[in-house]
Design a protein around this motif. Structure first.
Motif, PDB file in Angstrom:
ATOM      1  N   LEU A  31      -3.878  -0.096  24.121  1.00  0.00           N
ATOM      2  CA  LEU A  31      -3.909   0.686  22.881  1.00  0.00           C
ATOM      3  C   LEU A  31      -3.431   2.115  23.146  1.00  0.00           C
ATOM      4  CD1 LEU A  31      -4.677   0.836  19.891  1.00  0.00           C
ATOM      5  CD2 LEU A  31      -7.017   1.410  20.600  1.00  0.00           C
ATOM      6  N   LEU A  32      -3.838   2.684  24.278  1.00  0.00           N
ATOM      7  CA  LEU A  32      -3.365   4.014  24.662  1.00  0.00           C
ATOM      8  C   LEU A  32      -1.851   4.024  24.859  1.00  0.00           C
ATOM      9  CD1 LEU A  32      -3.791   6.945  25.597  1.00  0.00           C
ATOM     10  CD2 LEU A  32      -4.295   6.050  27.887  1.00  0.00           C
ATOM     11  N   ALA A  33      -1.319   2.955  25.444  1.00  0.00           N
ATOM     12  CA  ALA A  33       0.133   2.863  25.640  1.00  0.00           C
ATOM     13  C   ALA A  33       0.863   2.854  24.306  1.00  0.00           C
ATOM     14  CB  ALA A  33       0.475   1.607  26.448  1.00  0.00           C
ATOM     15  N   CYS A  34       0.288   2.162  23.312  1.00  0.00           N
ATOM     16  CA  CYS A  34       0.885   2.164  21.966  1.00  0.00           C
ATOM     17  C   CYS A  34       0.919   3.579  21.396  1.00  0.00           C
ATOM     18  CB  CYS A  34       0.089   1.245  21.036  1.00  0.00           C
ATOM     19  SG  CYS A  34       0.280  -0.517  21.362  1.00  0.00           S
ATOM     20  N   MET A  35      -0.163   4.324  21.617  1.00  0.00           N
ATOM     21  CA  MET A  35      -0.208   5.700  21.127  1.00  0.00           C
ATOM     22  C   MET A  35       0.824   6.579  21.841  1.00  0.00           C
ATOM     23  SD  MET A  35      -4.337   6.302  20.893  1.00  0.00           S
ATOM     24  CE  MET A  35      -5.383   5.252  19.872  1.00  0.00           C
ATOM     25  N   LEU A  36       0.978   6.370  23.146  1.00  0.00           N
ATOM     26  CA  LEU A  36       1.910   7.189  23.923  1.00  0.00           C
ATOM     27  C   LEU A  36       3.350   6.977  23.481  1.00  0.00           C
ATOM     28  CD1 LEU A  36       0.390   6.887  27.528  1.00  0.00           C
ATOM     29  CD2 LEU A  36       0.339   8.874  25.991  1.00  0.00           C
ATOM     30  N   ILE A  37       3.738   5.722  23.254  1.00  0.00           N
ATOM     31  CA  ILE A  37       5.127   5.497  22.831  1.00  0.00           C
ATOM     32  C   ILE A  37       5.329   5.918  21.381  1.00  0.00           C
ATOM     33  CG2 ILE A  37       5.414   3.601  24.480  1.00  0.00           C
ATOM     34  CD1 ILE A  37       5.401   1.684  22.041  1.00  0.00           C
ATOM     35  N   THR A  38       4.242   6.028  20.612  1.00  0.00           N
ATOM     36  CA  THR A  38       4.357   6.542  19.245  1.00  0.00           C
ATOM     37  C   THR A  38       4.578   8.048  19.251  1.00  0.00           C
ATOM     38  OG1 THR A  38       2.905   4.777  18.409  1.00  0.00           O
ATOM     39  CG2 THR A  38       3.214   6.699  17.005  1.00  0.00           C
ATOM     40  N   VAL A  39       3.847   8.746  20.116  1.00  0.00           N
ATOM     41  CA  VAL A  39       3.997  10.201  20.222  1.00  0.00           C
ATOM     42  C   VAL A  39       5.306  10.562  20.913  1.00  0.00           C
ATOM     43  CG1 VAL A  39       2.988  12.298  21.181  1.00  0.00           C
ATOM     44  CG2 VAL A  39       1.503  10.532  20.212  1.00  0.00           C
ATOM     45  N   GLY A  74      10.176  -3.281  18.387  1.00  0.00           N
ATOM     46  CA  GLY A  74      10.071  -4.499  19.182  1.00  0.00           C
ATOM     47  C   GLY A  74       9.178  -4.298  20.397  1.00  0.00           C
ATOM     48  N   ILE A  75       9.321  -3.154  21.083  1.00  0.00           N
ATOM     49  CA  ILE A  75       8.472  -2.879  22.242  1.00  0.00           C
ATOM     50  C   ILE A  75       7.035  -2.618  21.807  1.00  0.00           C
ATOM     51  CG2 ILE A  75       8.153  -1.402  24.251  1.00  0.00           C
ATOM     52  CD1 ILE A  75      10.664  -3.199  24.294  1.00  0.00           C
ATOM     53  N   TYR A  76       6.890  -1.878  20.708  1.00  0.00           N
ATOM     54  CA  TYR A  76       5.550  -1.656  20.157  1.00  0.00           C
ATOM     55  C   TYR A  76       4.880  -2.983  19.822  1.00  0.00           C
ATOM     56  CZ  TYR A  76       2.400  -1.283  16.151  1.00  0.00           C
ATOM     57  OH  TYR A  76       1.368  -1.477  15.280  1.00  0.00           O
ATOM     58  N   LEU A  77       5.624  -3.883  19.190  1.00  0.00           N
ATOM     59  CA  LEU A  77       5.074  -5.173  18.799  1.00  0.00           C
ATOM     60  C   LEU A  77       4.615  -5.962  20.021  1.00  0.00           C
ATOM     61  CD1 LEU A  77       4.498  -7.396  16.753  1.00  0.00           C
ATOM     62  CD2 LEU A  77       6.921  -8.017  16.804  1.00  0.00           C
ATOM     63  N   VAL A  78       5.416  -5.933  21.080  1.00  0.00           N
ATOM     64  CA  VAL A  78       5.044  -6.661  22.291  1.00  0.00           C
ATOM     65  C   VAL A  78       3.778  -6.066  22.918  1.00  0.00           C
ATOM     66  CG1 VAL A  78       5.762  -7.212  24.651  1.00  0.00           C
ATOM     67  CG2 VAL A  78       7.373  -7.473  22.778  1.00  0.00           C
ATOM     68  N   MET A 136       0.806  -1.218   0.000  1.00  0.00           N
ATOM     69  CA  MET A 136       0.000   0.000   0.000  1.00  0.00           C
ATOM     70  C   MET A 136       0.844   1.275   0.000  1.00  0.00           C
ATOM     71  SD  MET A 136      -3.004  -0.996   2.726  1.00  0.00           S
ATOM     72  CE  MET A 136      -4.066  -2.425   2.461  1.00  0.00           C
ATOM     73  N   GLY A 137       2.128   1.189   0.355  1.00  0.00           N
ATOM     74  CA  GLY A 137       2.995   2.360   0.384  1.00  0.00           C
ATOM     75  C   GLY A 137       2.537   3.413   1.364  1.00  0.00           C
ATOM     76  N   LEU A 138       2.284   3.009   2.612  1.00  0.00           N
ATOM     77  CA  LEU A 138       1.711   3.901   3.606  1.00  0.00           C
ATOM     78  C   LEU A 138       2.778   4.745   4.301  1.00  0.00           C
ATOM     79  CD1 LEU A 138      -0.694   1.300   5.227  1.00  0.00           C
ATOM     80  CD2 LEU A 138      -1.276   2.977   3.492  1.00  0.00           C
ATOM     81  N   SER A 139       2.340   5.870   4.909  1.00  0.00           N
ATOM     82  CA  SER A 139       3.225   6.669   5.755  1.00  0.00           C
ATOM     83  C   SER A 139       3.517   5.885   7.030  1.00  0.00           C
ATOM     84  CB  SER A 139       2.549   7.996   6.103  1.00  0.00           C
ATOM     85  OG  SER A 139       1.420   7.767   6.936  1.00  0.00           O
ATOM     86  N   PRO A 140       4.552   6.267   7.808  1.00  0.00           N
ATOM     87  CA  PRO A 140       4.875   5.528   9.035  1.00  0.00           C
ATOM     88  C   PRO A 140       3.691   5.380   9.992  1.00  0.00           C
ATOM     89  CG  PRO A 140       6.688   6.985   8.470  1.00  0.00           C
ATOM     90  CD  PRO A 140       5.583   7.286   7.507  1.00  0.00           C
ATOM     91  N   LEU A 141       2.918   6.455  10.200  1.00  0.00           N
ATOM     92  CA  LEU A 141       1.801   6.364  11.134  1.00  0.00           C
ATOM     93  C   LEU A 141       0.700   5.453  10.614  1.00  0.00           C
ATOM     94  CD1 LEU A 141       1.421  10.023  12.491  1.00  0.00           C
ATOM     95  CD2 LEU A 141       2.290   7.997  13.686  1.00  0.00           C
ATOM     96  N   LEU A 142       0.372   5.583   9.330  1.00  0.00           N
ATOM     97  CA  LEU A 142      -0.641   4.699   8.751  1.00  0.00           C
ATOM     98  C   LEU A 142      -0.154   3.258   8.723  1.00  0.00           C
ATOM     99  CD1 LEU A 142      -2.114   6.778   5.782  1.00  0.00           C
ATOM    100  CD2 LEU A 142      -3.241   6.122   7.908  1.00  0.00           C
ATOM    101  N   LEU A 143       1.148   3.075   8.467  1.00  0.00           N
ATOM    102  CA  LEU A 143       1.717   1.730   8.490  1.00  0.00           C
ATOM    103  C   LEU A 143       1.557   1.107   9.874  1.00  0.00           C
ATOM    104  CD1 LEU A 143       3.386  -0.566   7.248  1.00  0.00           C
ATOM    105  CD2 LEU A 143       5.445   0.696   7.918  1.00  0.00           C
ATOM    106  N   LEU A 144       1.858   1.885  10.925  1.00  0.00           N
ATOM    107  CA  LEU A 144       1.715   1.365  12.285  1.00  0.00           C
ATOM    108  C   LEU A 144       0.252   1.063  12.608  1.00  0.00           C
ATOM    109  CD1 LEU A 144       4.194   3.630  14.295  1.00  0.00           C
ATOM    110  CD2 LEU A 144       4.435   1.189  13.794  1.00  0.00           C
TER     111      LEU A 144
END
Length: 432
Positions: free
Chosen positions: A411-419, A365-369, A315-323
């Motif tokens: 899910l919120l934790a995933c968002m926090l480590i992304t920001v 790796g942490i995001y994946l976990v 799909m050739g997504l941006s990093p955020l859309l890819l995540l």
């Protein structure tokens, strides 16, 4: 028949067999056999032997029944009650009071076991009867255990971080260090939500708030000293590099037996009951793991995980859309596969597109976990849900509904480590 059609058939079959009340492990095995049959592969016996032997013969899994046995021993002595009595003065004025016991206990034990299943089984065996006896809200007690039990995947030593480190060729030591702050963040999020829930639902938290002096609080800790010494001994032996987690688990069993003997509560009957309880729980977990391994093999033959990952990559997504898409992919796969299998099946396909998007493999790796933790409390094959179902006999969907707020917190934790990716990378960078 296309891969997606086969996947749809397997999904229907999975729900049908689970709804019929068939054992979870047998359901996974039968769905795997159906998938292979639809591909025209009838070598069920050979493939089952190969898949299950590889899944259950890993030496690191030897720690799981030992840690469960340690919990069974503690559960059948006054040491488990001492945990409540020792922490009660410290938690008595905190909204939610003893509901925080699941969160704190899982956080501590996760640092010992490295296994989500062992953490949920051991802590649940000790805390759920006490919370039920005290009259705490049943759904919240199950939810805090299901959510906090996932900490075993993140707080080091973590089996799944080892698997990812090997597959992605990332330093396992740096992954362990990177998991520390997100693990503490999750404990804080879980405790914060529990306090807010307790303020809105005071009827779910029995007993009047009491005032304890500092002297009373420290006096209550005396009963915790034996248990604290055991935990510190097991933790110290691992982090000091003196023993492996499996050896530490064996020492933990010996320590629990010693403490039970010194307290005068180690009878022959208690010994037999604790041993049989550990055998039953361990067999349940390993049987499910074997069934999940066989289903994973069948999914690999079908090519469904690789197909989904490849479609996202195209799909050739941006990093955020890819995540965002990868989050959906991993949660979807986690509905049918165990966490380690998700990592093993997708890392080789997903990691190149992640690196191409400029995402740090250590952070990923942490995001994946974290995402895999979400899948552990997602029906129909959320591994922690099965463990708690075996402990309580409650309906799987009831437990999943109880765990839903903690799914959203993950899910919120995933968002926090992304920001704020520094939550993951700050410690490894400072120790580089």
């Amino acid at each position: 028949m296309s891969e997606l059609m086969i996947g749809a058939v397997l999904l229907v079959a999975l729900f049908a067999l689970l709804s019929a009340g068939l054992w979870i492990a047998l359901t996974l095995i039968m769905v795997g056999m159906l998938g292979m049959a639809l591909l025209g592969n009838d070598a069920f016996g050979l493939n089952y032997a190969v898949a299950t032997w590889g899944a259950v013969s890993d030496w690191s899994l030897a720690a799981l029944p030992l840690f469960i046995w340690m919990g069974e021993i503690l559960f059948r002595t006054r040491l488990a009650r001492n945990l409540f009595e020792g922490l009660t003065p410290w938690l008595a004025n905190l909204p939610g009071r003893m509901l925080h016991m699941n969160i704190l206990s899982c956080g501590i034990f996760a640092a010992v076991s490295g296994s989500s299943a062992a953490t949920a089984a051991t802590i649940g065996r000790m805390t759920l009867p006490e919370l039920k006896r005290a009259g705490y809200d049943d759904k919240m007690a199950l939810g805090t255990l299901a959510g906090s039990g996932t900490l075993g995947l993140l707080i080091p030593p973590s089996i799944i971080l080892i698997v990812y480190g090997v597959a992605a060729e990332v330093s396992i030591a740096r992954l362990f260090i990177a998991g520390a702050l997100p693990g503490l963040m999750l404990v804080g999020l879980f405790m914060g939500f529990t306090m807010l829930w307790a303020l809105r639902h005071p009827e779910g938290v029995p007993g009047e708030s009491q005032r304890y002096s500092w002297g009373a609080r420290f006096k209550a800790l005396i009963g915790l000293l034996p248990l604290a010494a055991l935990v510190l001994f097991v933790l110290g032996s691992i982090y000091g590099g003196l023993v492996t987690p499996t050896e530490a688990a064996a020492l933990g069993v010996l320590g629990a037996l010693l403490l039970a003997g010194l307290s005068g509560e180690l009878s022959w009957q208690n010994f037999k009951d604790s041993l049989m309880g550990a055998v039953k729980t361990s067999c349940m977990i390993l049987f499910i793991l074997a069934g999940a391994a066989f289903l994973t093999l069948a999914m690999g033959f079908i090519g469904l995980p690789s197909l989904l990952a490849s479609e996202i990559g195209a799909m050739g997504l941006s990093p955020l859309l890819l995540l965002a898409c990868l989050t959906l992919l991993f949660v979807l796969l986690g509905c049918f596969l165990d966490g380690i299998s998700v990592v093993l099946l997708t890392t080789s396909v997903v990691l190149p597109m992640v690196q191409q998007a400029g995402i740090d493999p250590l952070w990923f790796g942490i995001y994946l976990v974290l995402v895999v933790e979400m899948s552990q409390i997602t029906p129909p094959v959320g591994f922690n849900l099965f463990v708690i179902q075996d402990l309580t006999g409650r309906d799987l969907l009831y437990i999943a509904k109880a765990a839903l707020p903690f799914f959203l917190l993950l899910l919120l934790a995933c968002m926090l480590i992304t920001v704020w990716p520094g939550i993951v990378t700050a410690l490894p960078a400072s120790m580089a």
